[in-house]
Design a protein around this motif. Structure first.
Motif, PDB file in Angstrom:
ATOM      1  N   PHE A 183       0.790  -1.218   0.000  1.00 45.74           N
ATOM      2  CA  PHE A 183       0.000   0.000   0.000  1.00 45.74           C
ATOM      3  C   PHE A 183       0.832   1.282   0.000  1.00 45.74           C
ATOM      4  CE2 PHE A 183      -2.519   3.138   2.486  1.00 45.74           C
ATOM      5  CZ  PHE A 183      -3.583   3.280   1.619  1.00 45.74           C
ATOM      6  N   ALA A 184       1.995   1.278   0.664  1.00 45.63           N
ATOM      7  CA  ALA A 184       2.814   2.490   0.748  1.00 45.63           C
ATOM      8  C   ALA A 184       3.228   2.980  -0.629  1.00 45.63           C
ATOM      9  CB  ALA A 184       4.043   2.229   1.608  1.00 45.63           C
ATOM     10  N   GLY A 185       3.221   2.089  -1.600  1.00 48.30           N
ATOM     11  CA  GLY A 185       3.563   2.491  -2.959  1.00 48.30           C
ATOM     12  C   GLY A 185       2.636   3.559  -3.501  1.00 48.30           C
ATOM     13  N   LYS A 186       1.402   3.606  -3.007  1.00 52.25           N
ATOM     14  CA  LYS A 186       0.465   4.623  -3.475  1.00 52.25           C
ATOM     15  C   LYS A 186       0.917   6.013  -3.030  1.00 52.25           C
ATOM     16  CE  LYS A 186      -3.982   3.506  -3.631  1.00 52.25           C
ATOM     17  NZ  LYS A 186      -4.230   3.056  -5.015  1.00 52.25           N
ATOM     18  N   VAL A 187       1.567   6.071  -1.871  1.00 55.71           N
ATOM     19  CA  VAL A 187       2.099   7.355  -1.401  1.00 55.71           C
ATOM     20  C   VAL A 187       3.337   7.732  -2.210  1.00 55.71           C
ATOM     21  CG1 VAL A 187       3.047   8.611   0.574  1.00 55.71           C
ATOM     22  CG2 VAL A 187       1.184   6.968   0.914  1.00 55.71           C
ATOM     23  N   ILE A 188       4.241   6.771  -2.403  1.00 49.37           N
ATOM     24  CA  ILE A 188       5.441   7.033  -3.199  1.00 49.37           C
ATOM     25  C   ILE A 188       5.052   7.510  -4.597  1.00 49.37           C
ATOM     26  CG2 ILE A 188       7.412   5.916  -4.328  1.00 49.37           C
ATOM     27  CD1 ILE A 188       7.844   6.436  -1.355  1.00 49.37           C
ATOM     28  N   GLU A 189       4.007   6.927  -5.137  1.00 46.62           N
ATOM     29  CA  GLU A 189       3.525   7.311  -6.464  1.00 46.62           C
ATOM     30  C   GLU A 189       3.076   8.761  -6.478  1.00 46.62           C
ATOM     31  OE1 GLU A 189       1.224   4.738  -9.810  1.00 46.62           O
ATOM     32  OE2 GLU A 189       0.217   4.933  -7.876  1.00 46.62           O
ATOM     33  N   TRP A 204       8.717   5.161   7.503  1.00 50.28           N
ATOM     34  CA  TRP A 204       7.498   5.869   7.912  1.00 50.28           C
ATOM     35  C   TRP A 204       6.227   5.171   7.448  1.00 50.28           C
ATOM     36  CZ3 TRP A 204       5.241   6.973   3.330  1.00 50.28           C
ATOM     37  CH2 TRP A 204       6.067   7.243   2.220  1.00 50.28           C
ATOM     38  N   TRP A 205       6.366   4.297   6.481  1.00 50.85           N
ATOM     39  CA  TRP A 205       5.198   3.551   5.980  1.00 50.85           C
ATOM     40  C   TRP A 205       4.883   2.345   6.848  1.00 50.85           C
ATOM     41  CZ3 TRP A 205       9.633   4.727   3.277  1.00 50.85           C
ATOM     42  CH2 TRP A 205      10.625   3.745   3.252  1.00 50.85           C
ATOM     43  N   GLU A 206       5.792   2.008   7.774  1.00 52.07           N
ATOM     44  CA  GLU A 206       5.577   0.852   8.645  1.00 52.07           C
ATOM     45  C   GLU A 206       6.093   1.123  10.053  1.00 52.07           C
ATOM     46  OE1 GLU A 206       5.835  -3.177   6.278  1.00 52.07           O
ATOM     47  OE2 GLU A 206       7.216  -1.726   5.376  1.00 52.07           O
ATOM     48  N   GLY A 207       5.307   1.927  10.796  1.00 54.40           N
ATOM     49  CA  GLY A 207       5.630   2.116  12.210  1.00 54.40           C
ATOM     50  C   GLY A 207       5.548   0.782  12.924  1.00 54.40           C
TER      51      GLY A 207
END
Length: 359
Positions: free
Chosen positions: A179-185, A236-239
């Motif tokens: 899911f964090a890839g959506k933020v990186i995108e 930061w994508w995986e606290g």
């Protein structure tokens, strides 16, 4: 004399002698298969399923066995939800956010950017509304979920070049979990969703520019320090990353109450053991990586701020477009606000003080 009276008065020896022994119903052995999303080489994250399997066998006296299969043995790493849903296997062990493509709400059960730390997330699932909400969501996929371990806060990954500002994210081919890839995108990067066992080769060949996995212990095992010099923190994508056991609803319903309790207890044991292993093994591995000339660096504040804003914008959009997300996330975020307040007074202050002292 009827059968019941005969048994009562004659005792077992007399009954046997009379040739009217009561019927004995031997409990049938149970054999399940578990498909993991992880390679065997990672004794921490793959090992969670082995801890579970061992506990089930011991608690059932060997009558209930779960065979554990690494990614690719029975099905691909990212095929386990379909495998459980359609009954190809009875259960799986995986990271929920791998399946955000089916529905973004899967990610909330695992890790979302700027989400809760491991203790907070476990609290939400066990004693907050998280367990109920996620069970309701997974029921749509004929899945019942159980806690399956937590990695704790993760590192920010391995980079070929330094990251000095948000501009360095633009065009970056970054292997980042789910899911964090959506933020990186949204930040201009190019996310790549690659299974753990395939990351090293992609990084070595230059197919990707950067990659994150978990933390020092696992990352060192996978050899990322040999092909990328810069190791950033925090992830930061995986606290924290909550892993889960997914069980086919029909298979679980077919168990006795005793065996259902065994599954629950074994999952708890795997959950606690997995985080303990990460907390115990990461410090030594980090020391070794530093000794091997790895450059361990914090993400610049500007990168964290930009990442946070991109994450909040994404969540705002999802609340409008995905009813499942909104229902679960609203409760998640309210719980997190209270947890942050509490941790600021106790855990946070204590940890900050202790990190300033030399023991």
């Amino acid at each position: 004399m009827d059968r019941r009276s005969l048994i009562k008065h004659a005792g077992i020896a007399g009954v046997l002698a009379a040739g009217v022994a009561p019927a004995v119903h031997a409990q049938a052995a149970i054999r399940w298969r578990l498909a993991s999303s992880f390679p065997k080489s990672l004794d921490t994250i793959f090992g969670a399923a082995e801890v579970f399997s061992k506990a089930v066998k011991e608690m059932s006296g060997g009558k209930f066995e779960v065979s554990v299969h690494a990614a690719g043995e029975l099905m691909p790493a990212f095929g386990v939800v379909d495998g459980v849903q359609n009954g190809t296997v009875e259960m799986a062990h995986t990271a929920p956010y791998y399946f955000f493509g089916k529905n973004e709400a899967f990610a909330i059960g695992g890790a979302i950017p700027f989400g809760m730390n491991s203790r907070q997330l476990t609290a939400w699932i066990v004693d907050g509304n998280g367990g109920k909400l996620m069970r309701e969501f997974y029921a749509k996929y004929s899945i019942v979920n159980f806690l399956g371990g937590n990695t704790g806060a993760q590192m920010g990954g391995w980079f070929r070049k330094e990251i000095k500002s948000p501009a360095d994210i633009k065009g970056l081919k970054f292997r980042i979990g789910g899911f964090a890839g959506k933020v990186i995108e949204r930040m201009g990067g190019v996310p790549q969703n690659i299974p753990g066992g395939e990351i090293y080769q992609a990084l070595e060949k230059g197919t990707i520019d950067a990659a994150e996995w978990i933390g020092p212990y696992d990352d060192q095992k996978l050899g990322f320090n040999k092909v990328a010099p810069f190791y950033y923190y925090p992830g930061w994508w995986e606290g924290s990353l909550n892993l889960e056991f997914y069980v086919n609803q029909k298979a679980l319903n077919g168990l006795s109450a005793e065996n259902k309790a065994i599954v629950q207890a074994a999952a708890y044991e795997a959950h606690v053991t997995t985080q303990a292993r990460y907390d115990a093994r990461n410090p030594g591995a980090l020391k070794q990586l530093v000794a091997a000339k790895t450059k361990v660096l914090p993400f610049p504040q500007s990168v964290l701020d930009a990442s946070f804003q991109a994450s909040m914008d994404l969540y705002g959009d999802l609340e409008k477009s995905n009813p499942d997300w909104k229902k679960i996330y609203d409760d998640y975020r309210n719980f997190q606000r209270d947890e942050i307040l509490w941790f600021r007074f106790a855990e946070g202050r204590f940890d900050s003080f202790m990190s300033s002292k030399k023991l």
